[in-house]
Design a protein around this motif. Structure first.
Motif, PDB file in Angstrom:
ATOM      1  N   ARG B  73      43.229  36.234  40.132  1.00 44.15           N
ATOM      2  CA  ARG B  73      43.479  36.556  41.534  1.00 44.15           C
ATOM      3  C   ARG B  73      43.977  37.991  41.688  1.00 44.15           C
ATOM      4  O   ARG B  73      43.685  38.646  42.682  1.00 44.15           O
ATOM      5  CB  ARG B  73      44.522  35.582  42.118  1.00 44.15           C
ATOM      6  CG  ARG B  73      43.903  34.326  42.705  1.00 44.15           C
ATOM      7  CD  ARG B  73      44.894  33.583  43.587  1.00 44.15           C
ATOM      8  NE  ARG B  73      46.019  33.052  42.818  1.00 44.15           N
ATOM      9  CZ  ARG B  73      46.001  31.885  42.175  1.00 44.15           C
ATOM     10  NH1 ARG B  73      44.929  31.121  42.223  1.00 44.15           N
ATOM     11  NH2 ARG B  73      47.045  31.474  41.497  1.00 44.15           N
ATOM     12  N   SER B  74      44.725  38.461  40.699  1.00 50.78           N
ATOM     13  CA  SER B  74      45.428  39.743  40.853  1.00 50.78           C
ATOM     14  C   SER B  74      44.638  40.945  40.353  1.00 50.78           C
ATOM     15  O   SER B  74      44.803  42.042  40.876  1.00 50.78           O
ATOM     16  CB  SER B  74      46.758  39.694  40.098  1.00 50.78           C
ATOM     17  OG  SER B  74      47.485  38.548  40.488  1.00 50.78           O
ATOM     18  N   LEU B  75      43.835  40.771  39.301  1.00 49.41           N
ATOM     19  CA  LEU B  75      43.179  41.929  38.686  1.00 49.41           C
ATOM     20  C   LEU B  75      41.829  42.231  39.327  1.00 49.41           C
ATOM     21  O   LEU B  75      41.073  41.320  39.648  1.00 49.41           O
ATOM     22  CB  LEU B  75      42.954  41.707  37.189  1.00 49.41           C
ATOM     23  CG  LEU B  75      44.152  41.776  36.240  1.00 49.41           C
ATOM     24  CD1 LEU B  75      43.666  41.812  34.802  1.00 49.41           C
ATOM     25  CD2 LEU B  75      45.035  42.982  36.521  1.00 49.41           C
ATOM     26  N   THR B  76      41.535  43.523  39.468  1.00 45.91           N
ATOM     27  CA  THR B  76      40.207  43.933  39.944  1.00 45.91           C
ATOM     28  C   THR B  76      39.379  44.507  38.792  1.00 45.91           C
ATOM     29  O   THR B  76      38.309  45.059  39.005  1.00 45.91           O
ATOM     30  CB  THR B  76      40.325  44.993  41.052  1.00 45.91           C
ATOM     31  OG1 THR B  76      41.079  46.098  40.532  1.00 45.91           O
ATOM     32  CG2 THR B  76      41.030  44.445  42.270  1.00 45.91           C
ATOM     33  N   ILE B  77      39.930  44.409  37.566  1.00 46.62           N
ATOM     34  CA  ILE B  77      39.196  44.873  36.379  1.00 46.62           C
ATOM     35  C   ILE B  77      38.965  43.670  35.449  1.00 46.62           C
ATOM     36  O   ILE B  77      39.625  42.646  35.600  1.00 46.62           O
ATOM     37  CB  ILE B  77      39.974  45.991  35.638  1.00 46.62           C
ATOM     38  CG1 ILE B  77      41.374  45.501  35.252  1.00 46.62           C
ATOM     39  CG2 ILE B  77      40.048  47.255  36.493  1.00 46.62           C
ATOM     40  CD1 ILE B  77      42.153  46.469  34.367  1.00 46.62           C
TER      41      ILE B  77
END
Lengths: 189, 255
Positions: B73-77
């Protein structure tokens, strides 16, 4: 409402999370129930053939063709871009949707799959230049529909567009803050 | 690798939901919350994150899955989860929870067919094979399993060849001798493998400073894994990337 097509190749959650971070209302569509859907995203991972087989079996292929033909908004990601073309060297016996002319070819590069970050050069001014995360062993080398190009061993199309159909070879949902901006731009387009 | 930017991958060793780091695979120290740390590294310019669940067991599986869901949910990588994956179902559970890749180590040695089953089911791109090696003599390295505790009959080169043939999408090559020492990556084994292998190779074990990362990239590594140098706060990913860029290494700076 954005509909995320379950293309049978997994990793729908990362697209869903990316849209949630942008506060974009969306739902995952395991079957073609299009009520309230204003735009479709076709994600894709893995092989061309199995994704096409899944789309054919579940009735999505016809729905996606009609959706595009009626001028509605669609975004293809990775294999979700490749299946918009006529076919792929990866699975020559599985025809693609044929929405865009051209064939997907094996990437000519030293290490396959291409896995990692590479620069994306847009010809469309609405998108910002930047680096995207790619995971693919096949590409569209050249297309009249190209709106962005990248390089890995060879030049290839990293994004294409025909009218309301946009597709990206990279994963905007995995391309950091830049990728979030790409999705935001697409949503606003 | 023309066109691909070199990746910097902070590694978080996780034990029951906390980040820990040891030396020579032992002596664990608590270093924080995995999700918080991963998000910090992402904002500092990390290109990927690797989580290694070093005490994975059926009992703490729900904790690990919950961590992966929160991270997703938190990471965009992209991020990789390794540790305790013994079956296709295990791999599916973590990929479904949102991991982009899973790393196999001891289980791949015990059941090598797991690599091709995973590659067929989920695609090579999400199967990382993690290989721990120890130097025996000049040019001769043996593969170890179970966190470096058990020797195997494989030499580094023969096992690398086999996992590539079986469909691995990426190699995470760790030097047991160097891990936690700060003496730099063992390039005597990493360089020949990175140059001869048709899939990406991540150098791991022993990095203490930017010079170590620079050497790995100059000698063929596609990506580098580092833990302590970032966890300790002594180095910041973004600053390291700017220094690498000045030294001629193509890295992603627009994060």
């Amino acid at each position: 409402m954005i509909g995320i097509v379950d293309s049978g190749s997994g990793n729908l959650t990362s697209v869903s999370h990316a849209l949630s971070r942008l506060n974009a209302e969306h739902k995952i569509l395991t079957e073609p129930k299009m009520d309230e859907v204003k735009a479709l995203i076709v994600p894709g991972q893995g092989r061309f053939g199995p994704v096409m087989a899944h789309l054919n079996r579940s009735g999505w292929s016809g729905i996606i063709r009609d959706w595009v033909a009626s001028g509605q908004k669609l975004l293809g990601i990775c294999v979700g871009m490749q299946i918009l073309f006529e076919g792929s060297e990866e699975d020559p016996n599985s025809p693609g949707l044929g929405i865009m002319e051209g064939q997907v070819k094996r990437l000519q590069a030293p290490k396959i799959p291409m896995m990692g970050w590479s620069q994306v050069s847009w010809t469309e001014p609405s998108f910002h230049q930047g680096a995207a995360y790619f995971v693919n062993g096949y590409v569209v080398s050249k297309s009249n529909y190209a709106i962005a190009t990248s390089n890995y061993g060879q030049a290839f199309c990293s994004a294409v567009r025909v009218k309301e159909t946009t597709a990206m070879q990279f994963h905007p949902e995995k391309s950091g803050r830049w990728g979030q901006e790409v999705l935001r731009t697409w949503l606003a387009s | 690798m023309a066109g691909l930017l070199r990746r910097i991958i902070p590694c978080l060793d996780v034990d029951r939901g906390r980040v820990v780091k040891g030396t020579h695979f032992v002596e664990l120290r608590d270093m924080g919350d995995p999700v918080e740390l991963a998000v910090r590294y992402q904002s500092e310019g990390a290109d990927e994150i690797v989580f290694l669940d070093i005490n994975a067991s059926a009992d703490n599986r729900p904790t690990a899955l919950d961590m992966v869901r929160q991270v997703a949910r938190s990471l965009t990588i992209p991020f990789t989860l390794g540790g305790g994956l013994r079956t296709l179902d295990d791999m599916y559970a973590f990929l479904d929870a949102g991991a982009d890749k899973v790393a196999l180590n001891s289980s791949a040695l015990a059941q090598p067919q797991l690599i091709e089953q995973g590659a067929r089911q989920f695609g090579s791109q999400c199967i990382v094979v993690s290989i721990d090696v120890k130097r025996q003599a000049a040019g001769y390295y043996r593969v170890y399993s179970h966190g470096g505790r058990k020797g195997t009959g494989h030499t580094a080169k023969s096992w690398v060849r086999e996992v590539v043939e079986r469909g691995a999408g990426e190699l995470l090559l760790t030097s047991i001798d160097r891990d936690g020492t700060g003496d730099g990556y063992d390039m005597a084994i990493t360089e020949p493998i990175a140059r001869a292998t048709p899939i990406p190779v991540i150098a791991s074990g022993g990095a203490k400073n930017t010079a170590h990362l620079l050497e790995a990239f100059k000698r063929g590594a596609d990506a580098v894994l580092a833990a302590t140098m970032f966890h300790s706060g002594e180095f910041q990913v973004g600053q390291v990337k700017r220094d690498l860029k000045r030294a001629g290494i193509p890295v992603r700076l627009d994060y």
